[in-house]
Design an enzyme around this catalytic site. Structure first.
Site, PDB file in Angstrom:
ATOM      1  N   HIS A 175      -1.649   7.914   1.439  1.00 23.19           N
ATOM      2  CA  HIS A 175      -0.250   7.502   1.644  1.00 23.19           C
ATOM      3  C   HIS A 175       0.361   8.279   2.813  1.00 23.19           C
ATOM      4  O   HIS A 175       1.030   7.711   3.677  1.00 23.19           O
ATOM      5  CB  HIS A 175       0.610   7.812   0.409  1.00 23.19           C
ATOM      6  N   SER A 199      -4.108   6.489  -6.071  1.00 24.45           N
ATOM      7  CA  SER A 199      -3.470   7.403  -7.022  1.00 24.45           C
ATOM      8  C   SER A 199      -4.220   7.385  -8.342  1.00 24.45           C
ATOM      9  O   SER A 199      -4.399   8.427  -8.978  1.00 24.45           O
ATOM     10  CB  SER A 199      -2.020   6.981  -7.258  1.00 24.45           C
ATOM     11  N   ARG A 213      -6.832  -0.830   2.299  1.00 20.71           N
ATOM     12  CA  ARG A 213      -8.013   0.012   2.132  1.00 20.71           C
ATOM     13  C   ARG A 213      -9.297  -0.783   2.207  1.00 20.71           C
ATOM     14  O   ARG A 213     -10.256  -0.411   2.836  1.00 20.71           O
ATOM     15  CB  ARG A 213      -7.983   0.724   0.769  1.00 20.71           C
ATOM     16  N   LYS A 268       4.255  -0.270 -15.829  1.00 22.28           N
ATOM     17  CA  LYS A 268       3.213   0.765 -15.766  1.00 22.28           C
ATOM     18  C   LYS A 268       3.683   2.018 -16.494  1.00 22.28           C
ATOM     19  O   LYS A 268       4.872   2.288 -16.559  1.00 22.28           O
ATOM     20  CB  LYS A 268       2.930   1.139 -14.303  1.00 22.28           C
TER      21      LYS A 268
HETATM   22  P1  ADP Z   1      -2.074   3.019  -5.332  1.00 20.71           P
HETATM   23  O1  ADP Z   1      -1.569   3.313  -6.700  1.00 20.71           O
HETATM   24  O2  ADP Z   1      -3.080   1.895  -5.281  1.00 20.71           O
HETATM   25  O3  ADP Z   1      -2.546   4.217  -4.572  1.00 20.71           O
HETATM   26  P2  ADP Z   1       0.637   2.457  -4.284  1.00 20.71           P
HETATM   27  O4  ADP Z   1       1.409   1.363  -4.923  1.00 20.71           O
HETATM   28  O5  ADP Z   1       1.170   3.826  -4.508  1.00 20.71           O
HETATM   29  O6  ADP Z   1      -0.879   2.336  -4.603  1.00 20.71           O
HETATM   30  O7  ADP Z   1       0.461   2.176  -2.726  1.00 20.71           O
HETATM   31  C1  ADP Z   1       1.486   1.897  -1.844  1.00 20.71           C
HETATM   32  C2  ADP Z   1       0.901   1.378  -0.559  1.00 20.71           C
HETATM   33  O8  ADP Z   1       0.020   2.343   0.008  1.00 20.71           O
HETATM   34  C3  ADP Z   1       0.078   0.098  -0.662  1.00 20.71           C
HETATM   35  O9  ADP Z   1       0.347  -0.687   0.481  1.00 20.71           O
HETATM   36  C4  ADP Z   1      -1.355   0.599  -0.636  1.00 20.71           C
HETATM   37  O10 ADP Z   1      -2.240  -0.382  -0.128  1.00 20.71           O
HETATM   38  C5  ADP Z   1      -1.222   1.762   0.311  1.00 20.71           C
HETATM   39  N1  ADP Z   1      -2.272   2.761   0.121  1.00 20.71           N
HETATM   40  C6  ADP Z   1      -2.549   3.441  -1.004  1.00 20.71           C
HETATM   41  N2  ADP Z   1      -3.575   4.304  -0.809  1.00 20.71           N
HETATM   42  C7  ADP Z   1      -3.959   4.153   0.496  1.00 20.71           C
HETATM   43  C8  ADP Z   1      -4.990   4.732   1.308  1.00 20.71           C
HETATM   44  N3  ADP Z   1      -5.838   5.620   0.808  1.00 20.71           N
HETATM   45  N4  ADP Z   1      -5.075   4.324   2.604  1.00 20.71           N
HETATM   46  C9  ADP Z   1      -4.215   3.393   3.078  1.00 20.71           C
HETATM   47  N5  ADP Z   1      -3.245   2.797   2.359  1.00 20.71           N
HETATM   48  C10 ADP Z   1      -3.109   3.170   1.088  1.00 20.71           C
END
Ligand code: ADP
Length: 159
Positions: free
Chosen positions: A17, A128, A90, A41
């Site tokens: 992130h 996450s 990703r 969630k």
């Molecule tokens: P997650 O729980 O899957 O990590 P979030 O809802 O917190 O996802 O993610 C918010 C945004 O960040 C989404 O657009 C997700 O695709 C992106 N994202 C999450 N992890 C990564 C990563 N490792 N690299 C690039 N983008 C990411």
């Protein structure tokens, strides 16, 4: 002023992130990282805790702001004069859902553009949920999340 929103659950914020936040902050005048209140969630951290962690780990980036929202992202975008939604991609598995969301958001608000940023190679497997899973079984998550997040996770389990 070009304002972008980077929405997500951030439960917790990972280095994947953070990489997207840093890279998008170079493209826009302001990036609002918006934590979604997601009733469906069961999160590890509260929205306030997630916002606090995000503030700590982005304190050195001057044009990043932290906020939260509930309801439709398209409404939040309209209310805050946002021109772009930033999303991270990703793997191919992210694509279908993100395409659906981008098209729906465009239908709800034709003025907004969704911008996709490719993950950096070293974070392509990082989410996450996998961080929480590894942590639960005492696996090492150093380098995957900021150190402040590791401390906050340790505090959570010791409660
Ligand atoms: P997650 O729980 O899957 O990590 P979030 O809802 O917190 O996802 O993610 C918010 C945004 O960040 C989404 O657009 C997700 O695709 C992106 N994202 C999450 N992890 C990564 C990563 N490792 N690299 C690039 N983008 C990411």
């Amino acid at each position: 002023m070009r304002i972008a929103v980077y929405p997500g659950s951030f439960d917790p914020v990972t280095n994947g992130h953070l990489d997207i936040i840093k890279r998008s902050s170079r493209l826009f005048d302001k990036v609002i990282v918006a934590v979604l209140h997601n009733a469906s969630k069961t999160p590890l951290f509260t929205v306030e805790e997630k916002m606090d962690l995000l503030s700590q780990v982005t304190s050195d980036i001057t044009n990043v702001e932290i906020d939260s929202f509930s309801g439709l992202l398209a409404d939040y975008v309209m209310e805050n004069k946002i021109s772009s939604i930033v999303k991270g991609l990703r793997a191919v598995s992210d694509f279908e859902y993100e395409l659906q969301m981008a098209l729906m958001n465009r239908k709800l608000n034709p003025d907004v553009e969704t911008i996709f940023m490719m993950t950096s190679g070293e974070y392509s497997y990082l989410s996450s949920s996998i961080v929480k899973e590894v942590f639960k079984f005492n696996g090492c998550i150093k380098g995957l999340v900021p150190d402040e997040v590791i401390d906050a996770m340790k505090k959570k389990v010791s409660l």
